[in-house]
Design a protein around this motif. Structure first.
Motif, PDB file in Angstrom:
ATOM      1  N   LEU A  48       0.809  -1.213   0.000  1.00 58.00           N
ATOM      2  CA  LEU A  48       0.000   0.000   0.000  1.00 58.00           C
ATOM      3  C   LEU A  48       0.847   1.269   0.000  1.00 58.00           C
ATOM      4  O   LEU A  48       0.307   2.372   0.005  1.00 58.00           O
ATOM      5  N   GLY A  49       2.176   1.111   0.007  1.00 51.17           N
ATOM      6  CA  GLY A  49       3.035   2.265  -0.181  1.00 51.17           C
ATOM      7  C   GLY A  49       3.991   2.615   0.928  1.00 51.17           C
ATOM      8  O   GLY A  49       4.669   3.640   0.844  1.00 51.17           O
ATOM      9  N   GLU A  50       4.080   1.822   1.970  1.00 51.67           N
ATOM     10  CA  GLU A  50       5.021   2.131   3.051  1.00 51.67           C
ATOM     11  C   GLU A  50       6.438   2.178   2.471  1.00 51.67           C
ATOM     12  O   GLU A  50       6.890   1.226   1.846  1.00 51.67           O
ATOM     13  N   SER A  51       7.120   3.296   2.657  1.00 53.18           N
ATOM     14  CA  SER A  51       8.450   3.444   2.080  1.00 53.18           C
ATOM     15  C   SER A  51       9.557   3.399   3.128  1.00 53.18           C
ATOM     16  O   SER A  51      10.718   3.194   2.788  1.00 53.18           O
ATOM     17  N   ASN A  52       9.210   3.573   4.393  1.00 52.28           N
ATOM     18  CA  ASN A  52      10.200   3.526   5.452  1.00 52.28           C
ATOM     19  C   ASN A  52      10.390   2.072   5.888  1.00 52.28           C
ATOM     20  O   ASN A  52       9.517   1.481   6.516  1.00 52.28           O
ATOM     21  N   VAL A  53      11.538   1.512   5.556  1.00 51.81           N
ATOM     22  CA  VAL A  53      11.812   0.097   5.843  1.00 51.81           C
ATOM     23  C   VAL A  53      11.829  -0.166   7.341  1.00 51.81           C
ATOM     24  O   VAL A  53      11.491  -1.261   7.785  1.00 51.81           O
ATOM     25  N   ARG A  54      12.149   0.830   8.128  1.00 48.59           N
ATOM     26  CA  ARG A  54      12.146   0.643   9.586  1.00 48.59           C
ATOM     27  C   ARG A  54      10.738   0.349  10.100  1.00 48.59           C
ATOM     28  O   ARG A  54      10.567  -0.352  11.080  1.00 48.59           O
ATOM     29  N   ASN A  55       9.710   0.901   9.435  1.00 44.29           N
ATOM     30  CA  ASN A  55       8.331   0.610   9.826  1.00 44.29           C
ATOM     31  C   ASN A  55       7.937  -0.817   9.445  1.00 44.29           C
ATOM     32  O   ASN A  55       6.898  -1.308   9.875  1.00 44.29           O
ATOM     33  N   LEU A  56       8.770  -1.462   8.635  1.00 42.59           N
ATOM     34  CA  LEU A  56       8.541  -2.859   8.259  1.00 42.59           C
ATOM     35  C   LEU A  56       9.527  -3.771   8.981  1.00 42.59           C
ATOM     36  O   LEU A  56       9.756  -4.904   8.565  1.00 42.59           O
ATOM     37  N   ARG A  57      10.118  -3.248  10.027  1.00 43.68           N
ATOM     38  CA  ARG A  57      11.064  -3.994  10.857  1.00 43.68           C
ATOM     39  C   ARG A  57      12.294  -4.436  10.074  1.00 43.68           C
ATOM     40  O   ARG A  57      12.754  -5.563  10.169  1.00 43.68           O
ATOM     41  N   GLY A  58      12.839  -3.530   9.273  1.00 39.97           N
ATOM     42  CA  GLY A  58      14.061  -3.794   8.526  1.00 39.97           C
ATOM     43  C   GLY A  58      15.002  -2.612   8.643  1.00 39.97           C
ATOM     44  O   GLY A  58      14.638  -1.561   9.155  1.00 39.97           O
ATOM     45  N   GLN A  59      16.220  -2.793   8.154  1.00 38.31           N
ATOM     46  CA  GLN A  59      17.213  -1.720   8.195  1.00 38.31           C
ATOM     47  C   GLN A  59      17.441  -1.100   6.816  1.00 38.31           C
ATOM     48  O   GLN A  59      17.649   0.083   6.688  1.00 38.31           O
ATOM     49  N   LYS A  60      17.399  -1.948   5.784  1.00 42.34           N
ATOM     50  CA  LYS A  60      17.585  -1.458   4.421  1.00 42.34           C
ATOM     51  C   LYS A  60      16.580  -2.159   3.508  1.00 42.34           C
ATOM     52  O   LYS A  60      16.005  -3.185   3.877  1.00 42.34           O
ATOM     53  N   ALA A  61      16.378  -1.607   2.324  1.00 43.16           N
ATOM     54  CA  ALA A  61      15.319  -2.083   1.427  1.00 43.16           C
ATOM     55  C   ALA A  61      15.435  -3.577   1.120  1.00 43.16           C
ATOM     56  O   ALA A  61      14.426  -4.279   1.061  1.00 43.16           O
ATOM     57  N   ARG A 135      -1.306   3.596   3.235  1.00 43.74           N
ATOM     58  CA  ARG A 135      -0.088   3.361   3.996  1.00 43.74           C
ATOM     59  C   ARG A 135      -0.265   3.683   5.472  1.00 43.74           C
ATOM     60  O   ARG A 135       0.176   2.963   6.341  1.00 43.74           O
ATOM     61  N   ASP A 136      -0.932   4.784   5.772  1.00 40.42           N
ATOM     62  CA  ASP A 136      -1.092   5.216   7.163  1.00 40.42           C
ATOM     63  C   ASP A 136      -2.490   4.974   7.710  1.00 40.42           C
ATOM     64  O   ASP A 136      -2.866   5.526   8.734  1.00 40.42           O
ATOM     65  N   SER A 137      -3.275   4.159   7.042  1.00 42.86           N
ATOM     66  CA  SER A 137      -4.673   4.014   7.437  1.00 42.86           C
ATOM     67  C   SER A 137      -4.831   3.204   8.714  1.00 42.86           C
ATOM     68  O   SER A 137      -3.915   2.543   9.175  1.00 42.86           O
ATOM     69  N   MET A 138      -6.038   3.256   9.237  1.00 40.87           N
ATOM     70  CA  MET A 138      -6.361   2.524  10.453  1.00 40.87           C
ATOM     71  C   MET A 138      -6.887   1.119  10.145  1.00 40.87           C
ATOM     72  O   MET A 138      -7.280   0.392  11.032  1.00 40.87           O
ATOM     73  N   ALA A 139      -6.908   0.740   8.870  1.00 43.08           N
ATOM     74  CA  ALA A 139      -7.390  -0.587   8.495  1.00 43.08           C
ATOM     75  C   ALA A 139      -6.407  -1.667   8.933  1.00 43.08           C
ATOM     76  O   ALA A 139      -6.788  -2.793   9.196  1.00 43.08           O
ATOM     77  N   ILE A 140      -5.128  -1.318   8.998  1.00 46.48           N
ATOM     78  CA  ILE A 140      -4.090  -2.263   9.425  1.00 46.48           C
ATOM     79  C   ILE A 140      -3.387  -1.642  10.621  1.00 46.48           C
ATOM     80  O   ILE A 140      -2.673  -0.652  10.482  1.00 46.48           O
ATOM     81  N   GLY A 142      -0.876  -2.405  13.741  1.00 48.80           N
ATOM     82  CA  GLY A 142       0.073  -3.299  14.398  1.00 48.80           C
ATOM     83  C   GLY A 142       0.018  -3.121  15.902  1.00 48.80           C
ATOM     84  O   GLY A 142      -0.574  -2.158  16.417  1.00 48.80           O
ATOM     85  N   GLN A 143       0.661  -4.037  16.611  1.00 47.92           N
ATOM     86  CA  GLN A 143       0.630  -3.996  18.072  1.00 47.92           C
ATOM     87  C   GLN A 143       1.146  -2.674  18.621  1.00 47.92           C
ATOM     88  O   GLN A 143       0.564  -2.096  19.530  1.00 47.92           O
ATOM     89  N   ASN A 144       2.240  -2.169  18.064  1.00 53.57           N
ATOM     90  CA  ASN A 144       2.842  -0.941  18.590  1.00 53.57           C
ATOM     91  C   ASN A 144       2.064   0.309  18.183  1.00 53.57           C
ATOM     92  O   ASN A 144       2.215   1.353  18.770  1.00 53.57           O
ATOM     93  N   ARG A 145       1.194   0.205  17.188  1.00 53.34           N
ATOM     94  CA  ARG A 145       0.470   1.370  16.684  1.00 53.34           C
ATOM     95  C   ARG A 145      -0.638   1.824  17.644  1.00 53.34           C
ATOM     96  O   ARG A 145      -0.930   3.007  17.737  1.00 53.34           O
TER      97      ARG A 145
END
Length: 190
Positions: A48-61, A135-140, A142-145
């Motif tokens: 859905l467009g998340e571009s920050n890899v840290r928000n996907l629990r990663g360090q680099k793409a 990307r920033d919707s409330m449909a998904i 996560g626990q920390n959100r």
């Protein structure tokens, strides 16, 4: 509009093509720690467009591409597709099923597709603007959100309510129009 399925291939722990089907009502993904439950929500946010890899629990793409194991070699690309039932025509496309796909290659190249046709991320955002998805919707969530929402500032909470209320498309169009006006003003001054 109903989410029909999520297709993953080469995304994080999903080396083989994996299809998660969503039936009407509630779908729950359960399993032990480390089984990939969070990777499913990460995949949805990413397509859905998340571009920050840290928000996907990663360090680099390339962290979101299957990195291999002792018995399997790493994948060269990751691909995630969300397929929606559009028989109610809530999405502005004349098709009964709409597939949104995102691919990334180890070389760093990436692409977005709507029904196997190349598009821009902006096209996906506009398509989903009034649906409550994005990307920033409330449909998904996560626990920390949840904790972040409860502890957010009033301005941040307002953005959440605006997204849920479905006025995102109008805000996107307004920002785009203001950018074009500013560009025209600069051209006129020149």
């Amino acid at each position: 509009m109903q989410l029909l399925r999520l297709e993953l291939k080469g995304f994080k722990s999903f080396a083989d093509k994996t299809v998660v089907k969503f039936s009407p009502g509630m779908t729950a993904v359960i399993g032990p720690n480390g089984s990939g439950k969070s990777n499913i929500t990460d995949a949805m946010k990413w397509v859905l467009g998340e571009s920050n890899v840290r928000n996907l629990r990663g360090q680099k793409a390339e962290d979101i591409i299957f990195s291999g194991t002792e018995k399997r070699k790493p994948m060269s690309a990751a691909e995630v597709t969300l397929v929606f039932d559009n028989s109610d025509q809530q999405l502005d496309l004349d098709m009964t099923e709409v597939a949104i796909t995102r691919r990334i290659y180890r070389t760093g190249e990436s692409e977005f597709l709507i029904n196997k046709r190349s598009c821009r991320l902006k096209d996906i955002h506009l398509l989903l603007a009034d649906t409550g998805l994005g990307r920033d919707s409330m449909a998904i969530i996560g626990q920390n959100r949840i904790d972040a929402i409860l502890n957010s500032k009033p301005e941040e909470r307002r953005l959440i309510f605006e997204d849920v209320a479905g006025i995102s498309r109008f805000k996107i169009n307004k920002e785009d129009a203001l950018r074009r006006i500013a560009s025209t003003d600069r051209n006129m001054e020149r």
